[in-house]
Design a protein around this motif. Structure first.
Motif, PDB file in Angstrom:
ATOM      1  N   UNK B  41       0.790  -1.368  -0.102  1.00 30.57           N
ATOM      2  CA  UNK B  41      -0.079   0.081  -0.225  1.00 30.57           C
ATOM      3  C   UNK B  41       0.716   1.298   0.054  1.00 30.57           C
ATOM      4  N   UNK B  42       1.954   1.142   0.727  1.00 30.60           N
ATOM      5  CA  UNK B  42       2.905   2.413   0.831  1.00 30.60           C
ATOM      6  C   UNK B  42       3.409   2.594  -0.585  1.00 30.60           C
ATOM      7  N   UNK B  43       3.909   1.622  -1.226  1.00 26.74           N
ATOM      8  CA  UNK B  43       4.435   1.677  -2.440  1.00 26.74           C
ATOM      9  C   UNK B  43       3.523   2.325  -3.377  1.00 26.74           C
ATOM     10  N   UNK B  44       2.214   1.841  -3.469  1.00 22.57           N
ATOM     11  CA  UNK B  44       1.207   2.573  -4.178  1.00 22.57           C
ATOM     12  C   UNK B  44       1.015   4.062  -4.016  1.00 22.57           C
ATOM     13  N   UNK B  45       1.204   4.226  -2.555  1.00 23.13           N
ATOM     14  CA  UNK B  45       1.030   5.888  -2.085  1.00 23.13           C
ATOM     15  C   UNK B  45       2.151   6.506  -2.776  1.00 23.13           C
ATOM     16  N   UNK B  46       3.527   5.771  -2.737  1.00 24.60           N
ATOM     17  CA  UNK B  46       4.520   6.411  -3.508  1.00 24.60           C
ATOM     18  C   UNK B  46       4.317   6.724  -4.764  1.00 24.60           C
ATOM     19  N   UNK B  47       3.909   5.741  -5.585  1.00 28.64           N
ATOM     20  CA  UNK B  47       3.666   5.718  -6.953  1.00 28.64           C
ATOM     21  C   UNK B  47       2.443   6.837  -7.363  1.00 28.64           C
ATOM     22  N   UNK B  48       1.359   6.751  -6.305  1.00 30.10           N
ATOM     23  CA  UNK B  48       0.284   7.967  -6.247  1.00 30.10           C
ATOM     24  C   UNK B  48       1.251   9.368  -6.090  1.00 30.10           C
ATOM     25  N   UNK B  49       2.021   9.521  -5.444  1.00 29.56           N
ATOM     26  CA  UNK B  49       2.676  10.695  -5.113  1.00 29.56           C
ATOM     27  C   UNK B  49       3.280  11.156  -6.507  1.00 29.56           C
ATOM     28  N   UNK B  50       3.995  10.170  -6.978  1.00 30.13           N
ATOM     29  CA  UNK B  50       4.824  10.549  -8.365  1.00 30.13           C
ATOM     30  C   UNK B  50       3.781  11.023  -9.491  1.00 30.13           C
ATOM     31  N   UNK B  51       2.770  10.152  -9.462  1.00 29.01           N
ATOM     32  CA  UNK B  51       1.453  10.703 -10.387  1.00 29.01           C
ATOM     33  C   UNK B  51       1.127  11.965 -10.169  1.00 29.01           C
ATOM     34  N   UNK B  52       0.937  12.310  -8.901  1.00 30.71           N
ATOM     35  CA  UNK B  52       0.393  13.300  -8.444  1.00 30.71           C
ATOM     36  C   UNK B  52       1.050  14.718  -8.798  1.00 30.71           C
ATOM     37  N   UNK B  53       2.409  14.398  -8.775  1.00 29.79           N
ATOM     38  CA  UNK B  53       3.551  15.612  -8.865  1.00 29.79           C
ATOM     39  C   UNK B  53       3.337  15.775 -10.457  1.00 29.79           C
ATOM     40  N   UNK B  54       3.406  14.591 -11.173  1.00 29.62           N
ATOM     41  CA  UNK B  54       3.420  14.853 -12.595  1.00 29.62           C
ATOM     42  C   UNK B  54       2.123  14.728 -13.419  1.00 29.62           C
ATOM     43  N   UNK B  55       0.960  15.348 -12.659  1.00 31.76           N
ATOM     44  CA  UNK B  55      -0.272  15.228 -13.005  1.00 31.76           C
ATOM     45  C   UNK B  55      -0.524  16.553 -14.183  1.00 31.76           C
ATOM     46  N   UNK B  56      -0.628  16.465 -15.182  1.00 32.31           N
ATOM     47  CA  UNK B  56      -1.059  17.406 -16.203  1.00 32.31           C
ATOM     48  C   UNK B  56      -2.519  17.467 -16.695  1.00 32.31           C
ATOM     49  N   UNK B  57      -2.822  16.450 -17.232  1.00 31.93           N
ATOM     50  CA  UNK B  57      -4.337  16.354 -17.921  1.00 31.93           C
ATOM     51  C   UNK B  57      -4.916  14.912 -17.750  1.00 31.93           C
ATOM     52  N   UNK B  58      -6.150  14.930 -18.010  1.00 33.79           N
ATOM     53  CA  UNK B  58      -6.730  13.717 -17.660  1.00 33.79           C
ATOM     54  C   UNK B  58      -6.251  12.651 -18.633  1.00 33.79           C
ATOM     55  N   UNK B  92      -4.452   5.509  -0.227  1.00 34.93           N
ATOM     56  CA  UNK B  92      -3.277   4.631   0.109  1.00 34.93           C
ATOM     57  C   UNK B  92      -2.557   5.413   1.191  1.00 34.93           C
ATOM     58  N   UNK B  93      -2.595   6.892   1.379  1.00 31.31           N
ATOM     59  CA  UNK B  93      -1.875   7.439   2.514  1.00 31.31           C
ATOM     60  C   UNK B  93      -2.368   6.731   3.697  1.00 31.31           C
ATOM     61  N   UNK B  94      -3.833   7.021   4.065  1.00 30.51           N
ATOM     62  CA  UNK B  94      -4.407   6.569   5.256  1.00 30.51           C
ATOM     63  C   UNK B  94      -4.203   5.174   5.591  1.00 30.51           C
ATOM     64  N   UNK B  95      -4.313   4.290   4.294  1.00 32.59           N
ATOM     65  CA  UNK B  95      -4.242   3.168   4.363  1.00 32.59           C
ATOM     66  C   UNK B  95      -3.041   2.677   4.756  1.00 32.59           C
ATOM     67  N   UNK B  96      -1.869   3.099   4.157  1.00 31.46           N
ATOM     68  CA  UNK B  96      -0.555   2.581   4.697  1.00 31.46           C
ATOM     69  C   UNK B  96      -0.312   2.624   6.098  1.00 31.46           C
ATOM     70  N   UNK B  97      -1.133   3.995   6.738  1.00 36.24           N
ATOM     71  CA  UNK B  97      -0.814   4.263   8.103  1.00 36.24           C
ATOM     72  C   UNK B  97      -1.574   3.081   8.899  1.00 36.24           C
TER      73      UNK B  97
END
Lengths: 481, 642, 107, 449, 171
Positions: B41-58, B92-97
């Protein structure tokens, strides 16, 4: 050829196999039959119509002896063969599977079913329809509870009444087509005689309604299931009932669609009533098998109603649901059978706390429960989803009625599961699953999830057949076979 | 790695974790099981963060086509946009906690690996729910979380005392959710019939292109969607399952029944905002239901004595609050509250879990008291959570709640007034809970007291992280009036998914007004805090026993008798119908009717047999009668028919 | 010659007599309980038929009907033989030739 | 003609061979004679007969088929009777002789083309049966049956003769084709003819055992022995039904529509009365008698079907006769002191051949495909379908009752409780069972020729 | 007295004696009355110029069959009053049935009576003569004639078989 007659031959051989060897023989034979049908599947091109038997001449009575399969039939044949293998596997550790008579009769039934699915002649269809009744009757009689005569008679006579009505209809059909070849029958022209067509189809439908069973014709089902041996119930529920649904798709709609407009809504209404009625009665049943029987009425009511919509999507979904119901039926009756085997009772009141002593069984039963309530990821979901959608599109009332199965299904299934698996620990000794039971559960789950995630594989096979029907109904089709 | 692949990895990691734990978990050490699940779950969260930072369009990721029917297809597609990634991060964030917390909390449980399997499955389903690019995948996730919820609520079905209750609660939750699911299904059907697709983006395009075409159907669809939302997000009338769902292990309550799953309804509504915008009536209904729920739940929470029940009703109440925001069209505000609520409610639940863990599974607050010294970290974090939820100034809850209240004020003072009552009640029951648990003297007896201990690191770390988040969560969406530049970062971030429809923006509000509202809220929170301190610490008031309660207290402690009412109105009639149909109609009419018929037929054999009397003269007589009949037939027929 | 060939009554009279004999035979069969009398009544009925056939034979001026009557007489004789032997056998078994005594087989 | 003579002479020889008191030899002689008769009938048209062919006795294609079937069924009955007859060595040959004489009557009744042959055939068919029914002389039931059969039969003969006389009186001929011609020329409305036809029909209904002339059936079947009952149910019924159908489909075809109402009435009442009364029987033969009444009801549909009546009847009868003979054989094997159905308990489960034969016979009687019984019923019903739909539906309902009846017997016989109750069977019985099985399974294949 | 009168009287006598057959209680009387009936019928045959049949009727019926009947009556010692108590309802219903049969037949055939009314039958003298009948019998109807032998053999065998006293039932 070998597709049809292999079960017959193996069935006859099975009667003479010594008791010691019956069990492996049965399983191997069923697998070999399955293998043969898989070979057919591999060589099959979805748009084909493979003729197994195609005599050019026409015999008296309009008999043509045509046999063959299209995608739809082939799917049903495969389903039959697979389910029979599974049933034999599921019964591996039970006494019944070492009985030569049971194995033989099972193969004879398989023969009748395959014959039914591949027959392209009205009289042949009727013949196999009736023929299928006999082995199952004997299985129920010999291996069921001994005091089940009343239920059995009801079952037999009910289905026979239906069959006779179907016979009448086929006789009448003879006046509308030059012979009983499927390809001639579907071209029977009822224009201007819609009422006659409706009556004829009504007769056929009656037979189907009894077997499905639709709402007021279902009384044979619960007692028959209750008294039947586990294998018999599985055969009945997973295969016999499908004959009728297949018949509706393959025979009734293409032949008599002109008259079916009169029957469409009555049947859909009955299906709708069945959905709610079966579910509501199932809620308070104590006997697991009875409960599953009523659940079955509910499920099949939905399928029948869906088929009667005559839309491509609904029929495709019905096929998915037919397959799913076979899976569910085998699964649930296996669960009930396991409980009955170990504890000699199926009454929910006497059960409780099994999950504690047999966690594996508890787990698999839960999985089967979820499969049967059609949660996503299982084949039932797609089928139910599209069926209810189509019903809803046809009329919102029937849509809502059908959707009640979502809630009611969860209610009675969870009640059954909870009542038997959880709760006060009444059961303290319960042998956990045997290897074959594991295997069966795993295979069923795989199948359910596989078809649930990729039902397209079924749709691809049956689509040409259903489009054929649609073209027929729209009236621009000429046939040469 | 492309975005597509990252997204798919993100989704599938929890599934893989579940699969490994499910199959091999029993043979692996608990530490590995737990950390594997957490890591996934935590890795998912990290991936999510990556995607979050690189988010531009749908971005839409096509996985495969599930099935193609005549006039529609069902696809397994995933969508990456601001809304979905935001939800993903929360989950994923809350989930990993919570996974981390569970490693400690569940360490003594037999079904350790099972628990983590289910948890991972839940995360997977939840990710499906929020990442799916169409309603079909959403529905998969929707039902998937329902199943996981069922499994986790009933996790302790073997418990000697509560096993039955646990499993019943699980069943109730599943069935109630199913009712909502049916609503979702109908919405899907209607969408299929009118749009022939279930893709969010496509429907959105169609609707925005020609809204006038779809106003009628949008009303029906949104009503159904809202029905689904009431199921999952525990709104009136389908909210009763959530308090019962507290039968599950506490981390489950924290994760599923506070932070993530219950917000699925909010997510759905936000996701379908383009439809809701076309259906003002539905929005009004949502508003009314939201208000009713928040008040009713808060009322009930005031006299609950089970630590988790209080939190559960609090959750219902907060969810109601979020729906109020939705009903007013303030989608991002609702999401903001979702986020902050996830922080502090998870914190509170985990805190209560820590308390329960410390108290050896005792949940009755009447037996607690004075735990502040025994479990200091829990105490502090719990206090932070309480303050956050009660709207203590400048904590996260303060900001999010304030936004809602501001919107309410904008729409109607009456709504605002009612909401203020609810907010007050929230503060009351939360402080009551806090003081009864952590202050005063220990009421659980000496034996229990000797066992009480602070939880281990794996449990306290999540508490601390969440406490920090609860304090600073408000930064995400500071009010624009006060913090001009930093304000409304989150709203802006989410703008791309809300299609810029006519949302009411609090910007239009007068700055002074806004500040006054904030002050009122702070004042209420502080005064209630003081009152509660006086009542429960100074006066040492304890929760009353049932017998001593006055009328409203009884109402509150008996949950307004809603369960009983449902039982009488819905459950009993259906069960009665079931028995009656089975015994009367099925047995008497259908079954016996047929047997009567058959026995009548058999009996008629006896009558026909009597004709065969055995006397030859009778036989001959009948033969003669036959001939006479034949000839009479001839005479009559030739006379009258020719 | 014409007068000589007149056989007496008209066709319908003979038919009438024949029907009367036939009905009397039938009534006898129905009323009497003695098996021998029953047999005789059946012979009476057969004779009614014979009379009818001879009448028609004369009417059509055709000998075939008389041949048929001949065969009927033959059959009647054979039937009488068989009937009487059955009767004797039955009498041996039940010491009675009352047909009312034979009702063990019923239902 | 040759076959008739061969069979008659075989009967005579059999009577003399019987003096040697060697039942096997008698059986052999009779069998050889029957086979010779069968062959000469089969190759009837292929060789020059030494006897002058007679106008009054001619075999068309269908009649030929019926004759072959009658000889075949007699052969089966002879085999079936062997076990029973050989115990009574004094009379073994008498049984066979009478049966063969009766068969000559049946052949006359099948091949007739004037009323002389018809009448003689009917009598030759019946008179040996009167004797055969009563041949268990010490048995009071047997003599009672014989008395009843004889008196009702003679009475029916008288009625038949009266009818014949009236028909002659209105048409002036005994030749079938001349009668038909006279009818076609407008005679069919003559009251005398109609009354004659009706009286003949009454007698026919008696012979085939249909309501309201069925009363002899149950009593006689119960009172007679198994072998005789099998013969009656197969050959006698076959010949009588054929004559009936032949009369009403050809000679009287212009009257048939007029009397169709009566025939339909007879059909419906026979069906229901037969099956309903059979439900509560305890004696097997009596039950089969009622079942035979009901089956006659089905067969009577052939009378109303000008086009395919005889062909359908042939198929139907092969199914019915084979099933009945098979069941009677089984009854003979299981019979103890009485022919109570309770004796049947569990025999099918422990004796595979019996079980299979029994199940298939009963299913064929119930009209379940792919057995011959189904095709017979199917043909009969399908031809009546358009004109007499309500009756067909009633027939279907009745056949459901019938299915219930047969099903009960089947369930009884297949019950597991009688396990281990192995029965001894003779070779002849096994042959009979197998022949019947062949007939039931393969009889309908004739359709495909 | 014209022939017509004779035939009417004969007919009436026939019916009367036939009635006596069924009315007389004593079986032997019945037999005698039956013989008388047969005589009257034979007389009618002669009237209709069917001499051969008249003779055959006399010989076979009155001579052979009736003697056989009497013989059986004597053999079984049944010459006394054997009619048991009769069921009155049965008798009445039987009478009604028989009477109805008569009436119904008459009603149905009354049209044929009209058809033949006033038509006195024309005798064809040769038809009933022995010579003509013999020719017909031995040419056209030879086969039926021969086949009737089967009937007789069957009847003979049957009669012997049935009437023969068996050892086991002697006692």
């Amino acid at each position: 050829m070998e597709l049809i007659f292999l079960p017959l031959i193996l069935g006859i051989i099975a009667f003479f196999v010594p008791t010691k060897w019956v069990r492996p023989f049965g399983l191997l034979a069923s697998i070999s039959i399955l293998a043969v049908s898989i070979v057919h599947l591999i060589n099959f091109n979805t748009s084909d119509y493979v003729m197994l038997f195609n005599p050019a001449e026409i015999f008296p009575l309009g008999l043509t002896f045509k046999m063959g399969y299209d995608g739809l039939a082939l799917v049903m044949v495969l389903l039959t063969n697979a389910v029979i293998s599974i049933i034999l596997l599921a019964n591996w550790n039970r006494e019944i599977s070492s009985n030569a008579r049971f194995t033989g009769l099972t193969f004879l039934m398989q023969f009748a079913l395959i014959g039914l699915f591949t027959s392209l002649d009205g009289i042949l269809f009727y013949t196999f329809w009736e023929l299928a009744l006999i082995p199952i009757f004997l299985i129920l009689y010999w291996f069921g509870k001994q005091d089940n005569n009343r239920a059995l008679f009801k079952f037999f006579l009910y289905t026979l009444l239906g069959s006779l009505m179907m016979l009448l209809s086929f006789i009448a059909l003879g006046y509308f087509a030059p012979n009983y070849s499927y390809f001639q029958l579907v071209q029977a022209n009822f224009v201007g005689k819609e009422v006659a067509a409706a009556l004829i189809m009504g007769g056929i439908l009656f037979a189907f309604a009894v077997k499905i069973p639709l709402f007021p014709f279902h009384t044979w089902q619960a007692p028959t299931y209750t008294n039947a041996p586990m294998a018999g119930t599985m055969l009945l529920s997973a295969l016999m009932l499908k004959m009728a649904l297949y018949g509706m798709i393959k025979w009734m709609i293409p032949i008599g669609f002109e008259g079916l407009v009169y029957l469409k809504w009555p049947v859909i209404t009955l299906g709708g009533i069945g959905i709610v009625y079966g579910a509501i009665i199932a809620m308070k049943q104590k006997d697991l098998k009875t409960l599953f029987a009523y659940a079955s009425i509910s499920h099949l009511g939905l399928i029948a109603a869906g088929i009667m919509l005559f839309t491509v999507s609904a029929i495709e979904a019905s096929m998915i649901q037919i397959i799913n119901h076979s899976i569910v039926a085998v699964a649930l009756f296996l669960c009930a059978g396991i409980i009955e085997d170990r504890l000699n009772t199926r009454n929910i009141d006497d059960l409780g706390g099994i999950a504690k002593v047999a966690p594996h069984f508890g787990f698999w039963f839960a999985v089967m429960t979820f499969i049967s309530v059609s949660v996503p990821f299982t084949a039932g979901f797609i089928g139910e989803f599209v069926l209810i959608k189509e019903l809803f599109t046809a009329h919102w009332v029937i849509g809502i009625t059908a959707a009640s199965t979502l809630v009611f299904g969860a209610v009675y299934m969870l009640r059954a599961y909870q009542g038997s698996m959880f709760g006060p620990s009444k059961v303290t000794v319960f042998a956990d699953l045997k290897w074959n039971e594991y295997l069966v559960f795993a295979l069923l789950t795989l199948a359910a999830i596989g078809f649930g995630l990729y039902p397209q594989i079924i749709i691809d096979f049956i689509k040409p057949s259903i489009q054929f029907t649609q073209e027929l109904m729209s009236g621009d089709l000429t046939l040469t076979k | 790695m492309g975005k597509d692949l990252l997204l798919l990895t993100l989704i599938s990691l929890p599934l893989i974790g579940a699969a490994i734990n499910g199959i091999l978990g029993k043979r692996m050490p608990k530490l590995i099981v737990g950390s594997l699940a957490t890591m996934m779950v935590f890795v998912s969260f990290l991936i999510g963060l990556t995607l979050f930072t690189g988010l531009d369009k749908t971005t839409i990721v096509h996985l495969f086509q599930v099935a193609k029917f005549e006039d529609f297809t069902l696809d397994a597609n995933f969508q990456l946009d601001s809304l979905s990634i935001w939800m993903t991060l929360i989950i994923t964030g809350i989930g990993s906690l919570i996974h981390l917390f569970s490693m400690g909390y569940m360490s003594h449980d037999e079904g350790y690996h099972k628990f983590f399997t289910y948890l991972n499955l839940f995360i997977f389903s939840m990710l499906l729910l929020v990442l799916g690019s169409n309603y079909f995948v959403l529905f998969f996730g929707w039902e998937g979380v329902g199943i996981c919820s069922y499994l986790l609520i009933g996790f302790h079905y073997n418990d000697a005392e509560k096993g039955l209750a646990n499993s019943l609660a699980a069943r109730k939750a599943f069935i109630m959710n199913r009712i909502g699911d049916a609503g979702l299904l109908f919405a899907l059907f209607m969408m299929l019939n009118h749009f022939h697709t279930l893709e969010f983006v496509e429907i959105g395009k169609m609707v925005t292109a020609s809204p006038e075409l779809y106003t009628g159907i949008a009303g029906a669809i949104t009503l159904c969607l809202f029905l689904a939302a009431t199921g999952k997000s525990a709104q009136i009338p389908l909210f009763t399952w959530l308090p019962d769902a507290m039968a599950g292990p506490t981390p489950v309550s924290a994760l599923i029944h506070a932070a993530t799953m219950v917000t699925a309804g909010i997510y759905l509504t936000v996701r379908s905002n383009f439809l809701f915008e076309l259906a003002p009536t539905t929005k009004d209904i949502i508003l009314v239901i939201g208000i009713a729920t928040t008040v009713v739940a808060a009322f009930i929470a005031m006299r609950q004595n089970d630590i988790k029940k209080v939190l559960a009703y609090s959750t219902v109440s907060q969810l109601g609050l979020m729906f109020v925001a939705l009903g007013m069209g303030a989608y991002t505000v609702a999401l903001f509250h979702v986020t902050t609520h996830a922080f502090f409610k998870a914190l509170l639940f985990l805190g209560s879990g820590s308390v329960i863990h410390a108290m050896s599974d005792e949940q009755d607050i009447r037996k607690m008291g004075g735990l502040s010294k025994l479990t200091p970290i829990t105490h502090i974090t719990f206090l932070i959570g309480t303050l956050a939820i009660a709207g203590f100034p400048f904590l996260s809850g303060f900001f999010s709640k304030d936004e809602i209240l501001a919107h309410a004020w904008m729409s109607s003072p009456i709504v605002y007034g009612i909401l203020m009552i609810a907010v007050t009640m929230t503060a009351i029951y939360m402080f009551r809970l806090y003081f009864l648990v952590f202050h005063g003297s220990f009421r659980g007896g000496e034996k229990l007291k000797s066992h009480v201990h602070e939880s281990g690191l794996s449990m306290t770390i999540p508490l601390m992280v969440l406490a920090v988040l609860s304090v600073f969560g408000g930064i995400l969406n500071l009010p624009g009036i006060v913090f001009h530049d930093a304000g409304h970062w989150m709203s802006h971030f989410l703008e791309s998914t809300t299609y810029g429809l006519n949302q009411i923006e609090p910007e239009h509000m007068d700055g002074n007004q806004s500040i006054i509202l904030m002050c009122i809220a702070s004042a209420v929170a502080l005064s209630v805090m003081t009152w509660a301190y006086i009542t429960y610490v100074k006066k040492q008031a304890v929760a009353k026993e049932d017998a001593d309660m006055n009328a409203w207290e009884k109402l509150s402690s008996n949950k307004l008798y809603i369960d009983e009412i449902y039982q009488t109105i819905f459950v009993q009639p259906i069960l009665w119908l079931s028995t009656t149909l089975a015994s009367q109609f099925e047995q008497r009419v259908l079954n016996n009717g047929i047997f009567r018929l058959t026995s009548a037929i058999e009996a008629s054999g006896n009558y026909t047999r009597k004709w065969q009397s055995g006397f030859l003269s009778s036989y001959l007589f009948w033969m003669v009668m036959g001939i006479i009949g034949f000839i009479s037939y001839y005479i009559i027929k030739s006379t009258f028919w020719n | 010659m014409e007068q000589l060939n007149n056989i007496g009554a008209s066709l319908d009279f003979y038919i009438f007599v024949s029907i009367a004999l036939f009905s009397i035979g039938a009534i006898g069969v129905l009323t009497r309980k003695n098996m021998i009398v029953l047999l005789m009544c059946i012979e009476l009925m057969l004779n009614a038929v014979n009379l009818l056939l001879v009448t028609f034979s004369t009417f059509f001026g055709n000998g075939e009907a008389q041949i048929f009557v001949f065969f009927i007489i033959v059959v009647a004789a054979a039937e009488a033989t068989i009937g009487l032997s059955i009767l004797i056998m039955a009498y041996r078994n039940s010491k009675s030739i009352d047909i009312e005594m034979f009702h063990k087989l019923n239902g | 003609m040759d076959a008739l003579i061969i069979i008659f002479i075989t009967g005579l020889i059999g009577l003399f061979v019987g003096m040697l008191k060697n039942s096997r030899l008698t059986l052999a002689v009779i069998s050889v004679g029957l086979i010779a008769g069968f062959l000469s009938m089969y190759y009837m048209n292929d060789y020059q007969s030494i006897f002058q062919s007679y106008q009054g006795l001619q075999f068309s294609r269908t009649q030929h088929m019926f004759a072959l079937l009658a000889i075949g069924l007699t052969f089966v009955s002879v085999l079936l009777g062997y076990t029973y007859f050989k115990e009574d060595e004094e009379h073994t040959s008498d049984y066979y002789g009478l049966m063969l004489f009766s068969l000559t009557g049946a052949l006359c009744l099948i091949g007739f083309s004037n009323l002389f042959m018809f009448f003689l055939g009917l009598e030759i068919l019946s008179i040996p049966i009167y004797v055969l029914v009563g041949i268990q002389k010490g048995n009071s039931l047997s003599s009672e049956a014989s008395v009843k059969y004889f008196f009702t039969g003679s009475f029916a003969t008288a009625i038949m003769l009266f009818g014949i006389a009236l028909v002659y009186g209105s048409t002036g001929s005994f030749e079938m084709n001349e009668i038909q011609m006279a009818l076609d020329m407008g005679m069919s409305h003559s009251p005398m003819l109609n009354i004659g036809v009706l009286m003949m029909m009454a007698a026919f209904l008696f012979k085939v055992g249909a309501v309201p002339f069925h009363f002899w059936g149950p009593d006689v079947y119960q009172g007679s022995s198994n072998a005789v009952m099998a013969y009656m149910a197969s050959v006698v019924k076959l010949a009588a039904l054929f004559a009936f159908v032949h009369f009403f489909n050809f000679t009287f075809h212009s009257v048939t529509p007029f009397v169709a109402g009566l025939i339909l009435f007879a059909i419906v009442v026979s069906l229901f009365l037969g099956y309903l009364s059979a439900l509560k029987q305890t004696s097997f033969r009596r039950m089969m008698a009622y079942s035979s009444i009901a089956n006659t009801g089905f067969a009577l549909f052939a009378v109303l079907n000008q086009q395919y009546g005889e062909a359908s009847l042939w198929i139907f009868m092969i199914g019915y006769a084979c099933s009945t003979i098979a069941l009677v054989t089984i009854n003979m094997i299981v019979e103890k002191e009485t022919d109570n159905i309770a004796n049947w308990k569990g025999i099918g489960y422990s004796n595979p051949l019996i079980g299979i034969t029994l199940v298939i016979s009963l299913l064929s009687l119930s009209g379940i495909p792919p057995f011959t019984g189904f095709f017979g019923k199917y043909l009969l019903l399908s031809s009546a379908f358009t004109n007499y739909l309500p009756v067909v539906i009633l027939a279907i309902i009745a056949s459901l009752v019938g299915a219930y009846l047969y099903l009960r017997l089947m369930v009884l016989a297949l019950s597991k409780e009688g396990e281990g109750n192995k029965l001894k069977m003779n070779l002849t019985q096994i042959i009979v069972l197998i022949l019947c099985l062949g007939g039931i399974l393969g009889g309908w294949l004739v359709l495909l020729i | 007295m014209s022939l017509q009168m004779i035939s009417v009287i004969l007919g009436s006598l026939t019916i009367a004696s036939a009635l006596m057959v069924i009315l007389s209680k004593h079986p032997i009387r019945s037999v005698i009355y039956l013989v008388i009936t047969f005589f009257f019928i034979s007389a009618m045959y002669i009237l209709m110029n069917a001499q051969f049949l008249a003779i055959v009727n006399m010989i076979v019926y009155a001579g052979a069959i009736m003697v056989l009947f009497l013989f059986v009556l004597m053999l079984l010692n049944l010459n006394k009053e054997m009619e048991p108590e009769t069921n009155r309802m049965g008798i009445i219903s039987a009478l009604v049935a028989g009477g109805t049969l008569f009436l119904v037949l008459i009603t149905a055939l009354r049209d044929s009576f009209q058809y033949g009314k006033g038509y006195t039958m024309v005798k064809v003298p040769e038809a009933g003569l022995v010579e003509n009948l013999g020719k017909l019998l031995f040419s056209k109807y030879l086969v039926p004639f021969e086949i009737s032998s089967i009937l007789f053999i069957a009847a003979m065998v049957g009669a012997v078989l049935l009437a023969k006293r068996e050892k086991q039932i002697i006692d």
